[in-house]
Design a protein around this motif. Structure first.
Motif, PDB file in Angstrom:
ATOM      1  N   GLU A 290       0.838  -1.217   0.000  1.00 27.50           N
ATOM      2  CA  GLU A 290       0.000   0.000   0.000  1.00 27.50           C
ATOM      3  C   GLU A 290       0.866   1.256   0.000  1.00 27.50           C
ATOM      4  N   GLN A 291       2.039   1.211   0.632  1.00 27.03           N
ATOM      5  CA  GLN A 291       2.956   2.343   0.572  1.00 27.03           C
ATOM      6  C   GLN A 291       3.486   2.533  -0.853  1.00 27.03           C
ATOM      7  N   ALA A 292       3.461   1.456  -1.642  1.00 21.26           N
ATOM      8  CA  ALA A 292       3.933   1.548  -3.039  1.00 21.26           C
ATOM      9  C   ALA A 292       2.774   1.792  -3.999  1.00 21.26           C
ATOM     10  N   GLY A 293       1.587   2.155  -3.447  1.00 21.68           N
ATOM     11  CA  GLY A 293       0.455   2.529  -4.298  1.00 21.68           C
ATOM     12  C   GLY A 293      -0.508   1.411  -4.614  1.00 21.68           C
ATOM     13  N   GLY A 294      -0.306   0.234  -4.018  1.00 21.38           N
ATOM     14  CA  GLY A 294      -1.207  -0.895  -4.271  1.00 21.38           C
ATOM     15  C   GLY A 294      -2.285  -1.010  -3.210  1.00 21.38           C
ATOM     16  N   LEU A 295      -2.975  -2.163  -3.202  1.00 16.79           N
ATOM     17  CA  LEU A 295      -4.066  -2.402  -2.254  1.00 16.79           C
ATOM     18  C   LEU A 295      -3.956  -3.807  -1.677  1.00 16.79           C
ATOM     19  N   ALA A 296      -4.518  -4.002  -0.488  1.00 17.65           N
ATOM     20  CA  ALA A 296      -4.526  -5.346   0.112  1.00 17.65           C
ATOM     21  C   ALA A 296      -5.818  -5.517   0.902  1.00 17.65           C
ATOM     22  N   ILE A 297      -6.615  -6.534   0.532  1.00 18.14           N
ATOM     23  CA  ILE A 297      -7.905  -6.776   1.214  1.00 18.14           C
ATOM     24  C   ILE A 297      -7.994  -8.248   1.598  1.00 18.14           C
ATOM     25  N   ASP A 298      -8.973  -8.541   2.468  1.00 12.39           N
ATOM     26  CA  ASP A 298      -9.196  -9.950   2.833  1.00 12.39           C
ATOM     27  C   ASP A 298     -10.335 -10.526   1.982  1.00 12.39           C
ATOM     28  N   GLY A 299     -10.753  -9.754   0.998  1.00 13.66           N
ATOM     29  CA  GLY A 299     -11.873 -10.126   0.126  1.00 13.66           C
ATOM     30  C   GLY A 299     -12.952  -9.079   0.241  1.00 13.66           C
ATOM     31  N   ARG A 300     -13.077  -8.532   1.468  1.00 16.38           N
ATOM     32  CA  ARG A 300     -14.077  -7.482   1.705  1.00 16.38           C
ATOM     33  C   ARG A 300     -13.400  -6.233   2.279  1.00 16.38           C
ATOM     34  N   ASN A 301     -12.583  -6.438   3.333  1.00 16.69           N
ATOM     35  CA  ASN A 301     -12.049  -5.285   4.079  1.00 16.69           C
ATOM     36  C   ASN A 301     -10.546  -5.128   3.875  1.00 16.69           C
ATOM     37  N   SER A 302     -10.072  -3.917   4.161  1.00 15.05           N
ATOM     38  CA  SER A 302      -8.632  -3.658   4.106  1.00 15.05           C
ATOM     39  C   SER A 302      -7.915  -4.529   5.135  1.00 15.05           C
ATOM     40  N   ILE A 303      -6.851  -5.174   4.702  1.00 13.27           N
ATOM     41  CA  ILE A 303      -6.058  -6.020   5.619  1.00 13.27           C
ATOM     42  C   ILE A 303      -5.574  -5.184   6.800  1.00 13.27           C
ATOM     43  N   LEU A 304      -5.091  -3.976   6.524  1.00 10.87           N
ATOM     44  CA  LEU A 304      -4.458  -3.151   7.566  1.00 10.87           C
ATOM     45  C   LEU A 304      -5.463  -2.664   8.611  1.00 10.87           C
ATOM     46  N   GLU A 305      -6.759  -2.788   8.297  1.00 11.64           N
ATOM     47  CA  GLU A 305      -7.779  -2.327   9.260  1.00 11.64           C
ATOM     48  C   GLU A 305      -8.319  -3.472  10.118  1.00 11.64           C
ATOM     49  N   LEU A 306      -7.888  -4.707   9.833  1.00 10.31           N
ATOM     50  CA  LEU A 306      -8.397  -5.857  10.599  1.00 10.31           C
ATOM     51  C   LEU A 306      -7.913  -5.774  12.048  1.00 10.31           C
ATOM     52  N   GLN A 307      -8.816  -5.977  12.990  1.00 10.80           N
ATOM     53  CA  GLN A 307      -8.447  -5.970  14.411  1.00 10.80           C
ATOM     54  C   GLN A 307      -8.097  -7.406  14.806  1.00 10.80           C
TER      55      GLN A 307
END
Ligand code: P6P
Length: 341
Positions: A290-307
């Motif tokens: 994501e720092q390099a301009g890409g995205l990462a999800i678990d299918g629905r939500n942002s990986i980095l926001e997962l608690q």
């Protein structure tokens, strides 16, 4: 556009120069990154000679996930943990190779570090690239100064730094402190990591998809439709895509960082919550991408926001170029609508 650096700069010089941009910086994070750099040079040396010494092969033990542990896994784990212990700024380490948290000698250290000491280790015996992954958090302040295991359960958004070392045809380190991604190549003749690329940005779209197609039958209908979409001829969208799967996450993510495209490890009947670990594989590599301009999800939500709920938690992951991840999310959402109908 990824900037090619001018004069030769070592990892140590680069860390100090970037630290000097923050007048309030104590130098502790810089020291931690240097510790990891040193440990990875030692690991690189052992990986390079693994074929010669008898360090190859399982040592008979298994890690928390029931996977047979190769001797190099243990060596890498020990090198990284002892490097972090020596500099007294890390209070706790969570590693794939240890069931619980590892409290270091200086419990007053300000950082908590997650490690996958040698990811992809099943490839060691066949000489395929493997890697070390690290993820660094601040220790939360507590009135009583206590250090609890739950202090490690922070969202990926709260990482202060993350990165990987790839032991491939050359040994490369990528890391970010939230100010872009920097890439270094180890020059074994001088034992220094040399800056190779600064502000690395991955292409907004790539024509490579990376997934273990052996588990096709257990994929969701939406994912099956997306992979079939990738395989249709369409010069407008540079399809059909190329399929590339190394089976070593650090290597697959490094290729995605440089060439673009998408890497997917979905939930399946064998891994209902995905196989890859949130805290020491998916979060650090998602921070980099994501720092390099890409995205990462678990299918629905942002990986980095997962608690996170526990330190060895798994998650599905769809990660890579922004357009590719948005496209697979479209297919997964469409499937969810059909299921609800
Ligand atoms: P599979 C390696 O064991 C690993 O943890 C990752 O590095 C890699 O992406 C994945 O597992 C490969 O898993 O099920 O495709 O062999």
């Amino acid at each position: 556009m990824t900037k090619q650096p001018g004069k030769l700069r070592t990892l140590e010089e680069y860390i100090i120069q970037t630290q000097n941009r923050f007048p309030g910086a104590t130098g502790d994070l810089s020291q931690l990154l240097r510790d990891i750099g040193l440990a990875s040079k030692i690991i690189s040396r052992e990986v390079r000679k693994a074929g010669i010494t008898n360090i190859l092969g399982a040592d008979g033990s298994t890690n928390i996930h029931g996977e047979s542990v190769k001797k190099l896994d243990i060596f890498a784990d020990q090198q990284l943990i002892s490097a972090l212990d020596r500099s007294l700024i890390t209070c706790m380490v969570i590693s794939e190779e240890n069931d619980g948290v590892v409290r270091l000698h200086h419990e007053g250290g300000k950082y908590i570090v997650f490690l996958d000491p040698l990811d992809g280790s099943s490839n060691i015996d066949v000489n395929v690239s493997i890697g070390s992954i690290f993820s660094i958090y601040m220790r939360p302040a507590r009135h009583d100064g206590k250090l609890l295991e739950i202090d490690a359960l922070q969202q990926g958004l709260r990482q202060v730094a993350a990165g990987y070392v790839l032991y491939g045809s050359s040994t490369m380190m990528a890391y970010t402190t939230g100010m872009g991604v920097s890439l270094f190549t180890l020059d074994p003749s001088i034992g220094e990591f040399i800056l190779a690329m600064d502000d690395v940005m991955l292409p907004d779209h790539g024509n490579i998809y990376s997934i273990n197609e052996g588990s096709y039958n257990s994929w969701s209908p939406g994912l099956k439709k997306y992979i079939k979409y990738c395989q249709v001829e369409d010069p407008e969208t540079s399809r059909p895509y190329k399929a590339r799967y190394i089976g070593s996450m650090v290597a697959d993510i490094h290729r995605t960082l440089i060439k673009g495209g998408i890497f997917i490890y979905p939930e399946s009947s064998r891994y209902p919550n995905g196989k890859l670990r949130l805290m020491y594989e998916c979060n650090p590599l998602s921070f980099i991408i994501e720092q390099a301009g890409g995205l990462a999800i678990d299918g629905r939500n942002s990986i980095l926001e997962l608690q996170p709920e526990f330190i060895h938690q798994n998650t599905p992951i769809y990660i890579g170029s922004k357009q590719n991840v948005l496209k697979v999310q479209e297919f997964l959402k469409a499937e969810a609508v059909i299921e609800r109908a």
